[in-house]
Design a protein around this motif. Structure first.
Motif, short mmCIF file in Angstrom:
data_model
loop_
_atom_site.label_atom_id
_atom_site.label_comp_id
_atom_site.label_asym_id
_atom_site.label_seq_id
_atom_site.Cartn_x
_atom_site.Cartn_y
_atom_site.Cartn_z
N UNK C 21 0.80 -1.20 -0.03
CA UNK C 21 -0.09 0.06 0.01
C UNK C 21 0.77 1.17 -0.08
N UNK C 22 0.16 2.61 -0.06
CA UNK C 22 1.17 3.60 -0.16
C UNK C 22 0.47 4.47 1.09
N UNK C 23 1.32 5.35 1.45
CA UNK C 23 0.66 6.08 2.68
C UNK C 23 -0.37 7.20 1.86
N UNK C 24 -0.42 7.62 0.74
CA UNK C 24 -1.39 8.43 0.16
C UNK C 24 -2.75 7.46 0.31
N UNK C 25 -2.61 6.50 -0.10
CA UNK C 25 -3.72 5.41 0.04
C UNK C 25 -4.53 5.42 1.37
N UNK C 26 -3.53 5.27 2.04
CA UNK C 26 -3.66 5.05 3.54
C UNK C 26 -4.55 6.12 4.15
N UNK C 27 -3.66 7.11 3.86
CA UNK C 27 -4.12 8.51 4.52
C UNK C 27 -5.47 8.96 3.96
N UNK C 28 -5.67 8.82 2.43
CA UNK C 28 -6.83 9.19 1.98
C UNK C 28 -7.92 8.36 2.40
N UNK C 29 -7.85 7.14 2.95
CA UNK C 29 -8.57 6.32 3.29
C UNK C 29 -9.39 6.71 4.76
N UNK C 30 -8.24 7.18 5.48
CA UNK C 30 -8.73 7.62 6.73
C UNK C 30 -9.31 8.99 6.79
N UNK C 31 -8.90 9.81 6.00
CA UNK C 31 -9.74 11.01 5.72
C UNK C 31 -10.93 10.97 5.30
N UNK C 32 -11.40 9.94 4.77
CA UNK C 32 -12.79 9.64 4.24
C UNK C 32 -13.47 9.00 5.59
#
Lengths: 505, 95, 492
Positions: C21-32
């Motif tokens: 995974x990437x941090x961008x994906x992970x962070x985006x998922x959390x923001x959602x």
């Protein structure tokens, strides 16, 4: 530190005022009881609990860290050098050094106190009891007890004259290290209070722990004044805050003592309060903002651990102390045979005493002392020069004294040479040579001058045979005719022979 | 020990928190409730016990006497409700 | 990966390292997730742009095989931590608009190690509270509900935003602070793990102070391993905090799974308080059995001054807070309410800026420090505190850790205890003594109440012995096998 003072003021002090220090009132004599709390700014680069500069005179709020501005989450970290300076000062005051001391918070609200509390030391100060010996003008010494010395933070500054309805706050001073030095109530006159601050300042300057600059606020005094009839219990005292010159301290005390006496003699009573001295009117007045009863809610600062010192560190500081004024004075008296008065004048500033010692080395100490404390200090005062600004070096003044001692010039001519040295900075030998001031010691030349005077005054010669003291008249005439350059010893010798008097006459 | 309304007013003044007259009674009651409860510490024999002054048993570290903070005038005044010319501005203080 | 936000901190770390995974994906998922979880009111400030920026920077490092121990891992930060140029209010009205020009040491450590900031988490105003109901920004709602009820429950406090966010999957882990139980009690109320380190283990610099001699930073995470990883980054000596201790930070994660055979566990008999619900008592007994089964020896110990801990705390903490909060005066930052003179301005500002609980504690603290009362209250309390610390020292001469319940009850309803300060204070009966003595403590979820709410067990360790504490906590976690999770009702 109001409460601390009252604690020890309650204990009866042994010292009684001398009759000449009593104040005459309508109902009899009154004794003044004085205790001083001196705030001395510690000489250091950085503040007590932060890494901001302590430099005087910077633009507002440019020497303020987040700690000094009491931003949320900021914590104090103590400056080791400030601690050492306090220890050094304590040792200089012959005081007890407390190896364990505690920082407390003194809680109150004021715009120039950003934390809402001042970090200070309340129950456990870093320095305990000590003493200061005052040298009074009449040669007396008075010993004043030191109750304690503690470290604390300075506050910022509020400016009230920038705007009609608002005050402007500058926190540059906020957090600068102060030593609060609390005396016992051992002083009995304004003169003694002045002498105390003067001596304390001298000691601090010798130690290099405070520059003692009262104009810049590096040294301020709170003066506690009360009056009583001799032999009666202590009266209620008033505290005059932040007096910032030695002269004002004297004025404030004299005004305040008379004010209290007047109230008491009219049957009134003194209310314990904080007062301000107004240099313009020479009066003290009650401080309005301090009317509200204070409750500082001291408690140990939980951001700081107890301050623990090692005896070895204290000993190392002790070993590095410079010679202090009292020791220097005693040494000048024993080593150079100076009078206590001369010695006191010399040790008032370490640089002055050093100057003297450089001049006196290998020379007649009394002559050196006379020249240094007399003509030299007189010239400095007249010109408003500090010792550091002197145009005459110790070496030059020593050479001048050598010229007197070896008979090259007379004492009278020497004064003339000194004036020229002070004006031009030239060496004395050069001045004497260039201006032809050396004494005439040539027997022939002097004998000729004497013969001329004798020849012109046969009647005086006859009278002198009856009244030998008239010889002085001849000396005066001869000095006049040689513009003061004739060596007086040679003149006396030849004259005695010519008049048929014994030369030691 | 019991706190009356006058005492509440006094400590609110010391704490610089404005309190309306109609709040005094309730505040006094709350504080008394807590104070009555902490009174139980009186039962504990603390003779000869030193008060705890720090939660860590280490010597206090000190800093060197070095200036390490530069001019932060903008940073220390930027959050101020009223500032002018690098000063904090407050209602007039009377001495 | 579909369930990015279900990963643990350790799981996400490993997936990032393996480039699954990437941090961008992970962070985006959390923001959602955060956006969808607005009803929980866990975050008071969301720093979405900053988060994505940090995530991108982390991805660049990870792509090169570089990065710190927390590289690319999105975290929530309690609003008590000062974060540079990001609104920091301690959830108090009096810090309106305050954007610090500095970063707290602990958060700076996290960013140094590569973590990503999602936003600032709600808490009780100035951390004063046990239910997150004193926040100026409103209560946080516990993601857990009682079986068959939709009554809103408190997430515990003061770190209620942190515990709720971790429990609801709104961050991988969160920073929190603990003055009297503010990490451990919310963790117990939300089925998360909360670790309060030894006083002095983490720097307090840049964390809004409540009670300086008690405050300590620590993490809340999904499991023991996550809190161990977090502590490894948060801890360390800081020259700016004189009370932080200069000793090496061990590899906390490395001790997990080590045998606890022969470990000596103490059961303080005074913690068996009157009126404690039977199911808490049963949970405690189960905990004892689990540790025994893992090879530990268990013995009863005595902490005789336990009952005086809460009253001691409610003198010491308010006294310190009354002084710590004096700086909120309307002069240099935050709220100002104009007045006709300086005193009037102070009084109006502080009356408007502080909520009822903060005001109560400031007044209480002012009173106990005031002339004539200092000795009777403050000094007395600090002496009793010495005795409480001595009790622990004696117990730890016999045992290695102590096992107790974390809180005397499961999460309660919002509004249930707000009218009675004393009943609220009693929530911290098991956690407060630990702060008074400066010891480390951890709360581990160990079971469910009959209502289906999580319950926690607390382990208390020796000073700076977080390793033994974590080892024992891990053993409990393994035995308890706590798998329950709240239903995501807030998304409906």
């Amino acid at each position: 530190m109001t409460t601390m003072v009252s604690d020890f003021e309650r204990t009866m002090r042994k010292r009684e005022a001398r009759p000449e220090d009593l104040i005459k009132g309508q109902t009899g004599d009154w004794e003044i009881i004085l205790g001083l709390e001196v705030h001395a700014q510690v000489t250091s680069n950085a503040k007590l609990f932060s890494a901001s500069s302590t430099k005087f005179g910077a633009e507002q709020n440019t020497q303020v860290s987040f700690v000094d501005a009491a931003m949320p989450g900021m914590l104090p970290v103590i400056n080791r050098y400030c601690v050492e300076q306090a220890v050094r000062t304590g040792l200089g005051l012959k005081a007890q050094i407390n190896l364990r001391s505690v920082f407390d918070r003194k809680n109150y609200f004021y715009p120039d106190l950003p934390q809402g509390y001042q970090i200070s030391q309340y129950k456990h100060p870093i320095v305990g009891e000590g003493e200061v010996v005052l040298d009074m003008k009449d040669g007396r010494t008075v010993t004043v007890g030191i109750e304690r010395l503690h470290l604390e933070q300075d506050a910022g500054k509020s400016l009230h004259d920038q705007h009609p309805a608002m005050s402007f706050v500058d926190l540059n001073r906020s957090g600068v290290a102060l030593m609060e030095i609390v005396s016992k109530p051992d002083m009995r006159s304004a003169d003694e209070a002045r002498a105390y601050v003067t001596k304390l300042r001298t000691i601090l300057r010798y130690l290099g722990t405070c520059d003692g600059n009262m104009e810049e606020g590096s040294l301020r005094a709170d003066v506690n004044v009360s009056v009583r009839k001799p032999g009666t219990p202590l009266g209620t005292r008033c505290e005059i805050k932040n007096v910032n010159s030695i002269r004002f301290i004297g004025q404030a005390i004299e005004y305040e003592a008379r004010r209290q006496i007047e109230i008491l003699e009219e049957g009134g009573s003194i209310s314990q309060e904080t007062r301000l001295f107004d240099p313009k009117t020479g009066e003290t007045r009650s401080m309005r903002s301090k009317e509200e009863a204070h409750d500082y809610r001291y408690f140990p600062d939980p951001d700081l651990l107890p301050l623990e010192l090692l005896q070895d560190d204290v000993d190392a500081i002790k070993a590095s102390l410079p010679e202090l004024p009292d020791e220097k004075k005693a040494r000048l008296i024993s080593e150079y045979g100076l009078s206590p008065y001369d010695a006191t004048v010399l040790v008032g500033e370490a640089a002055r005493a050093d100057f003297f010692e450089a001049v006196a080395k290998g020379r007649d100490a009394k002559l050196a002392a006379n020249w240094v404390t007399g003509d030299f200090f007189g010239a400095l005062n007249r010109e408003g020069h500090s010792i550091e600004e002197t145009p005459v070096t110790a070496k030059q003044l020593g050479e001048l004294i050598d010229l007197i001692s070896d008979g090259t010039i007379s004492g009278r001519i020497a004064k003339q040479v000194f004036d020229s040295m002070y004006k031009t900075g030239r060496d004395p030998a050069k001045i004497v040579k260039d201006e032809g001031l050396q004494q005439v010691t040539d027997f022939g030349e002097i004998e000729a001058a004497i013969d001329a005077v004798i020849a012109a005054n046969p009647d005086k010669v006859e009278q002198t045979k009856v009244k030998p003291q008239l010889a002085a008249w001849f000396v005066g005439q001869i000095m006049k005719s040689t513009s003061g350059k004739a060596n007086p010893r040679v003149v006396n010798e030849i004259l005695a022979r010519k008049l048929g008097l014994s030369s030691d006459g | 020990m019991s706190v009356d309304q006058k005492t509440v007013r006094h400590i609110a003044r010391l704490a610089r928190i404005a309190v309306r007259d109609d709040e005094l009674e309730a505040l006094a009651k709350e504080l008394n409730g807590i104070l009555d409860w902490v009174e139980q510490l009186g039962e504990v024999d603390t003779s000869g016990v030193e008060p705890m002054t720090s939660a860590v048993a280490v010597a206090m570290k000190m800093r060197d006497d070095v200036v390490a903070v530069q001019n932060l005038q903008a940073e220390v005044t930027r959050n101020a409700p009223n500032s002018e010319d690098g000063f904090y501005v407050v209602p007039k203080v009377v001495e | 990966m579909s369930d990015l936000t279900k990963l643990t901190l350790a799981g996400a770390r490993d997936a990032l390292k393996k480039k699954e995974i990437t941090s961008t994906e992970l962070t985006g998922a959390y923001l959602k997730e955060m956006e969808a979880a607005a009803p929980l009111n866990a975050y008071v400030t969301v720093t979405a742009d900053k988060a994505m920026e940090m995530a991108k920077a982390s991805d660049a490092k990870l792509a090169k095989g570089e990065g710190g121990p927390l590289e690319g891992l999105p975290l929530g930060i309690k609003d008590l931590y000062c974060t540079k140029d990001v609104l920091t209010t301690a959830c108090s009205h009096i810090l309106d608009g305050f954007k610090p020009a500095y970063e707290s040491t602990v958060t700076a450590n996290l960013w140094r190690d590569g973590a990503v900031m999602l936003g600032k988490l709600n808490n009780d105003e100035f951390a004063m509270g046990s239910s997150n109901e004193t926040s100026h920004y409103g209560s946080v709602v516990n993601p857990w509900r009682r079986k068959g009820s939709d009554a809103k429950l408190v997430p515990g406090g003061s770190s209620g935003g942190s515990s709720a966010a971790v429990a609801a999957g709104l961050c991988l882990a969160a920073t929190a602070t603990d003055t009297g139980g503010s990490i451990r009690q919310p963790a117990a109320f939300t089925g998360t793990v909360g670790l309060k380190p030894t006083y002095g283990r983490c720097s307090r610099w840049g964390i809004v102070a409540f009670a300086s001699s008690l405050d300590q930073a620590g993490p809340i995470g999904r499991d023991v391993r996550d809190t161990a990883i977090m502590l490894g980054s948060m801890a360390g000596h800081d020259e700016k905090d004189t009370t932080s201790v200069d000793r090496a930070v061990p590899d906390y994660e490395a001790v997990l799974g080590q045998s606890i055979k022969g470990l000596s566990v103490g059961i303080p008999k005074e913690y068996r308080v009157d009126g404690m619900p039977g199911e808490i008592d049963e949970l405690w007994t189960r905990g004892i059995e689990w540790l025994k089964a893992a090879g530990a020896t268990v013995k009863e110990v005595s902490l005789p001054h336990t009952k005086y801990a809460l009253p001691t705390y409610y003198i010491v903490a308010p006294a310190e807070c009354s002084s710590n909060l004096a700086r909120y005066d309307g002069v240099r930052y935050g709220l100002r309410v104009d007045g006709h003179d300086i005193t009037d301005m102070y009084e109006k500002t502080r009356a408007a800026g502080f909520g009822a609980e903060v005001r109560r504690r400031v007044l209480m603290g002012t009173y106990v420090l005031s002339a004539g009362y200092y000795d009777a209250y403050y000094l007395k309390a600090q002496k009793v505190r010495s005795l409480i610390a001595r009790d622990f020292a004696e117990a730890f001469s016999e045992v290695d850790v102590l096992l107790t319940p974390t809180a005397p009850s499961a999460a309660f309803a919002i509004g249930e205890k707000t009218d009675d300060p004393l009943s609220m204070y009693l929530n911290d009966v098991f956690t407060v003594p630990v702060n008074l003595a400066g010891l480390p403590g951890i709360s581990v979820p160990a079971g469910l109440s009959s209502d289906g709410l999580p319950l926690g067990l607390q382990l208390i360790g020796r000073t700076f012995d977080e390793e033994t504490l974590l080892k024992a906590a891990y053993a409990i976690e393994q035995a308890a096998d706590f798998k329950a999770a709240p239903e995501a009702w807030w998304k409906a």
